[in-house]
Design a protein around this motif. Structure first.
Motif, PDB file in Angstrom:
ATOM      1  N   ALA A  95      -9.481   3.393   4.269  1.00  0.00           N
ATOM      2  CA  ALA A  95      -9.163   1.792   4.751  1.00  0.00           C
ATOM      3  C   ALA A  95      -8.008   1.497   5.185  1.00  0.00           C
TER       4      ALA A  95
ATOM      5  N   THR B 111      -7.535   4.785  -0.968  1.00  0.00           N
ATOM      6  CA  THR B 111      -7.387   3.470   0.042  1.00  0.00           C
ATOM      7  C   THR B 111      -7.031   3.997   1.346  1.00  0.00           C
TER       8      THR B 111
ATOM      9  N   TRP C 204       0.824  -1.228   0.186  1.00  0.00           N
ATOM     10  CA  TRP C 204      -0.092  -0.134  -0.188  1.00  0.00           C
ATOM     11  C   TRP C 204       0.916   1.291  -0.035  1.00  0.00           C
TER      12      TRP C 204
END
Length: 126
Positions: free
Chosen positions: A101, A98, A88
């Protein structure tokens, strides 16, 4: 015009090669290799350990402390965190959406870390 071969012919060939390989390995390890190696067991070779510290307890029913299992579980928890966090972070510019999240994921891990710390999971001597 020739008739094409069955689409499952390659799968059948693969299964046959796998079966022949498995049988060959079993035959070689069970019959051929024992004839090639010398068989001279000595008292030192038949002991539990050839070198090192002799075992304190015999048998497989030795009880381990729960701390070993707790340490393993915490390692797995934070190892999985690193496995999720690294890709990520590398792709952060392309996956900015994202961020929420990942904040949720890190928050959940932080709650677990605080809980484990409060329970004394990181203190080996107690």
């Amino acid at each position: 015009m020739a008739h094409p071969a069955s689409p499952f012919l390659s799968v059948l060939i693969l299964l046959l090669v796998a079966a022949v390989t498995a049988v060959a390995i079993l035959v070689l390890s069970g019959w051929v290799l024992p004839m090639l190696k010398p068989n001279n067991p000595k008292e030192a070779k038949l002991r539990v350990y050839e070198c090192g510290v002799p075992p304190l307890q015999t048998g497989a029913r030795h009880k381990y402390s729960v701390k070993f299992y707790l340490t393993a579980m915490l390692f797995i928890l934070f190892d999985v965190e690193a496995a999720f966090l690294l890709p990520w972070a590398v792709n952060f510019k392309h996956a900015l959406w994202t961020f929420g999240a990942m904040l949720s994921f890190m928050g959940t891990l932080l709650v677990g870390f605080i809980y484990a710390w409060g329970k004394g999971a990181f203190e080996w001597e107690r």
